[in-house]
Design a protein around this motif. Sequence first.
Motif, PDB file in Angstrom:
ATOM      1  N   LYS A 176       0.804  -1.216   0.000  1.00  0.00           N
ATOM      2  CA  LYS A 176       0.000   0.000   0.000  1.00  0.00           C
ATOM      3  C   LYS A 176       0.840   1.271   0.000  1.00  0.00           C
ATOM      4  O   LYS A 176       0.519   2.235  -0.711  1.00  0.00           O
ATOM      5  N   SER A 177       1.913   1.291   0.787  1.00  0.00           N
ATOM      6  CA  SER A 177       2.680   2.525   0.958  1.00  0.00           C
ATOM      7  C   SER A 177       3.982   2.574   0.157  1.00  0.00           C
ATOM      8  O   SER A 177       4.449   3.671  -0.173  1.00  0.00           O
ATOM      9  N   ASP A 178       4.553   1.421  -0.115  1.00  0.00           N
ATOM     10  CA  ASP A 178       5.855   1.388  -0.778  1.00  0.00           C
ATOM     11  C   ASP A 178       5.762   1.081  -2.271  1.00  0.00           C
ATOM     12  O   ASP A 178       6.482   1.695  -3.066  1.00  0.00           O
ATOM     13  N   ILE A 179       4.928   0.140  -2.630  1.00  0.00           N
ATOM     14  CA  ILE A 179       4.971  -0.371  -4.005  1.00  0.00           C
ATOM     15  C   ILE A 179       3.973   0.357  -4.917  1.00  0.00           C
ATOM     16  O   ILE A 179       4.358   0.933  -5.937  1.00  0.00           O
ATOM     17  N   ILE A 180       2.717   0.359  -4.562  1.00  0.00           N
ATOM     18  CA  ILE A 180       1.686   0.897  -5.452  1.00  0.00           C
ATOM     19  C   ILE A 180       1.883   2.385  -5.738  1.00  0.00           C
ATOM     20  O   ILE A 180       1.900   2.795  -6.915  1.00  0.00           O
ATOM     21  N   PRO A 181       2.052   3.261  -4.725  1.00  0.00           N
ATOM     22  CA  PRO A 181       2.226   4.676  -5.059  1.00  0.00           C
ATOM     23  C   PRO A 181       3.541   4.979  -5.775  1.00  0.00           C
ATOM     24  O   PRO A 181       3.607   5.909  -6.591  1.00  0.00           O
ATOM     25  N   ALA A 182       4.581   4.211  -5.486  1.00  0.00           N
ATOM     26  CA  ALA A 182       5.839   4.399  -6.215  1.00  0.00           C
ATOM     27  C   ALA A 182       5.655   4.095  -7.689  1.00  0.00           C
ATOM     28  O   ALA A 182       6.134   4.840  -8.568  1.00  0.00           O
ATOM     29  N   ARG A 183       4.949   3.034  -7.981  1.00  0.00           N
ATOM     30  CA  ARG A 183       4.689   2.689  -9.381  1.00  0.00           C
ATOM     31  C   ARG A 183       3.794   3.737 -10.050  1.00  0.00           C
ATOM     32  O   ARG A 183       3.991   4.071 -11.223  1.00  0.00           O
ATOM     33  N   GLN A 184       2.832   4.274  -9.294  1.00  0.00           N
ATOM     34  CA  GLN A 184       1.988   5.334  -9.843  1.00  0.00           C
ATOM     35  C   GLN A 184       2.812   6.568 -10.209  1.00  0.00           C
ATOM     36  O   GLN A 184       2.463   7.298 -11.138  1.00  0.00           O
ATOM     37  N   ALA A 185       3.885   6.785  -9.465  1.00  0.00           N
ATOM     38  CA  ALA A 185       4.756   7.933  -9.726  1.00  0.00           C
ATOM     39  C   ALA A 185       5.775   7.647 -10.825  1.00  0.00           C
ATOM     40  O   ALA A 185       6.586   8.521 -11.159  1.00  0.00           O
ATOM     41  N   GLY A 186       5.747   6.438 -11.368  1.00  0.00           N
ATOM     42  CA  GLY A 186       6.654   6.092 -12.450  1.00  0.00           C
ATOM     43  C   GLY A 186       7.960   5.469 -12.001  1.00  0.00           C
ATOM     44  O   GLY A 186       8.827   5.162 -12.831  1.00  0.00           O
ATOM     45  N   TRP A 187       8.129   5.282 -10.666  1.00  0.00           N
ATOM     46  CA  TRP A 187       9.328   4.625 -10.159  1.00  0.00           C
ATOM     47  C   TRP A 187       9.236   3.116 -10.379  1.00  0.00           C
ATOM     48  O   TRP A 187       8.156   2.562 -10.595  1.00  0.00           O
ATOM     49  N   ASN A 188      10.358   2.454 -10.262  1.00  0.00           N
ATOM     50  CA  ASN A 188      10.395   1.009 -10.116  1.00  0.00           C
ATOM     51  C   ASN A 188      10.261   0.683  -8.629  1.00  0.00           C
ATOM     52  O   ASN A 188      10.369   1.576  -7.779  1.00  0.00           O
ATOM     53  N   ALA A 189      10.049  -0.562  -8.305  1.00  0.00           N
ATOM     54  CA  ALA A 189       9.877  -0.924  -6.894  1.00  0.00           C
ATOM     55  C   ALA A 189      10.402  -2.331  -6.628  1.00  0.00           C
ATOM     56  O   ALA A 189      10.332  -3.209  -7.495  1.00  0.00           O
ATOM     57  N   VAL A 190      10.897  -2.507  -5.417  1.00  0.00           N
ATOM     58  CA  VAL A 190      11.315  -3.825  -4.927  1.00  0.00           C
ATOM     59  C   VAL A 190      10.453  -4.156  -3.717  1.00  0.00           C
ATOM     60  O   VAL A 190      10.454  -3.429  -2.718  1.00  0.00           O
ATOM     61  N   PHE A 191       9.727  -5.231  -3.825  1.00  0.00           N
ATOM     62  CA  PHE A 191       8.845  -5.691  -2.751  1.00  0.00           C
ATOM     63  C   PHE A 191       9.561  -6.801  -1.975  1.00  0.00           C
ATOM     64  O   PHE A 191       9.896  -7.836  -2.536  1.00  0.00           O
ATOM     65  N   ILE A 192       9.804  -6.545  -0.689  1.00  0.00           N
ATOM     66  CA  ILE A 192      10.411  -7.545   0.193  1.00  0.00           C
ATOM     67  C   ILE A 192       9.369  -7.892   1.249  1.00  0.00           C
ATOM     68  O   ILE A 192       9.221  -7.168   2.240  1.00  0.00           O
ATOM     69  N   PRO A 193       8.609  -8.954   1.059  1.00  0.00           N
ATOM     70  CA  PRO A 193       7.533  -9.281   2.005  1.00  0.00           C
ATOM     71  C   PRO A 193       8.049  -9.501   3.418  1.00  0.00           C
ATOM     72  O   PRO A 193       9.164  -9.983   3.622  1.00  0.00           O
ATOM     73  N   HIS A 194       7.226  -9.119   4.377  1.00  0.00           N
ATOM     74  CA  HIS A 194       7.530  -9.337   5.788  1.00  0.00           C
ATOM     75  C   HIS A 194       6.345 -10.075   6.404  1.00  0.00           C
ATOM     76  O   HIS A 194       5.192  -9.700   6.149  1.00  0.00           O
ATOM     77  N   PRO A 195       6.582 -11.107   7.210  1.00  0.00           N
ATOM     78  CA  PRO A 195       5.461 -11.896   7.737  1.00  0.00           C
ATOM     79  C   PRO A 195       4.552 -11.128   8.684  1.00  0.00           C
ATOM     80  O   PRO A 195       3.421 -11.560   8.932  1.00  0.00           O
ATOM     81  N   HIS A 196       5.018  -9.990   9.212  1.00  0.00           N
ATOM     82  CA  HIS A 196       4.212  -9.248  10.178  1.00  0.00           C
ATOM     83  C   HIS A 196       3.845  -7.848   9.682  1.00  0.00           C
ATOM     84  O   HIS A 196       3.646  -6.939  10.485  1.00  0.00           O
ATOM     85  N   THR A 197       3.750  -7.691   8.365  1.00  0.00           N
ATOM     86  CA  THR A 197       3.311  -6.396   7.827  1.00  0.00           C
ATOM     87  C   THR A 197       1.931  -6.058   8.370  1.00  0.00           C
ATOM     88  O   THR A 197       1.031  -6.906   8.400  1.00  0.00           O
ATOM     89  N   TRP A 198       1.764  -4.825   8.812  1.00  0.00           N
ATOM     90  CA  TRP A 198       0.507  -4.336   9.369  1.00  0.00           C
ATOM     91  C   TRP A 198      -0.638  -4.581   8.386  1.00  0.00           C
ATOM     92  O   TRP A 198      -0.509  -4.338   7.190  1.00  0.00           O
ATOM     93  N   GLU A 199      -1.769  -5.042   8.887  1.00  0.00           N
ATOM     94  CA  GLU A 199      -2.910  -5.368   8.024  1.00  0.00           C
ATOM     95  C   GLU A 199      -3.340  -4.189   7.171  1.00  0.00           C
ATOM     96  O   GLU A 199      -3.781  -4.356   6.029  1.00  0.00           O
TER      97      GLU A 199
END
Length: 229
Positions: free
Chosen positions: A180-203
Motif C-alpha cells: 500500500k505505501s511502498d509499491i503501489i504509489p511508487a509505481r503510480q509515480a513512475g518509479w520502479n519498486a522492490v517488494f520484500i515481504p515481511h510476515p508481520h506487515t501491518w494489516e
Amino acid sequence: MQSMSTLVFDADDTLWENNILFIRVVDDFLAWLAHPTLDHAAIRAVLNDVERANAKTHGYGSRVFLRNLADCFERLNERPATEAERREIERLAAALVFDQVELMPEVAATLADLGARHELALLTKGDDAEQRRKLAASGLAAHFGSVHVVREKDLAAYLALTSELRLDPATTWMIGNSPKSDIIPARQAGWNAVFIPHPHTWELEHAALDPADTGVLQLPSFTALRGHF
C-alpha cells in the motif's frame, strides 16, 4: 548489475523490526480486555476500524497507537475509560520505546555495499521525531544521502520527492515491505519498486499487487538486493 540508480528505502519492517512490537502490545491489550461476548478476532476487527479512521486524522506512531487502544476500549465498553484503566492502557503501550531497534539481518553491510554503487535515500512515514529516533538508534543514518519523514506515503509524497531530489523515475527504485505505501504509489509515480515481504506487515498496509507488472521486483530478503543492484 545495473548502472547507477537511486535506491529509496522504507524503514519500518524493511530496515528494522517494527510491527511485531505493536502486535505484542495488541495481544496483551486483548488479553486484558477479556470482553464477555467478543473473541479476539472480533475485537481486532474493531481495533482495525479505529486505526484506519485515526490514521486519516492523526497519522501514525506510538502516540496515535495509544489513542487507538483507548478509543477501541471506549467503543467496546460504550463508556470512557476510568483513570485506572487509562493508566493500564498506557502501561501496556509503554513497551513501545524506540531507544533500541532490531535490524534485519545484514542490513548495515548490504547498505554499505549498495551505497558504493548507487545513491541511497530513506523515505518513511509517521511521527517525525519518533522515526528519527529510530534511525539514530539503528546506526544506519550515515548510509543515506537524504532522509524524508512524511505524514503519508501516497502518490503526492512520491511526486514531491521526485521533484525535490530531481529524480529520474526510470532509474529510481522504492524498496519496502508494504504494498500500500511502498509499491503501489511508487509505481503510480513512475518509479520502479522492490517488494520484500515481511510476515508481520501491518494489516492496513496490505494491498493486491499486479503480478504482471514488470516494474516490480520481489525479493525474499534484504540481502538479496546485492544480487540485483
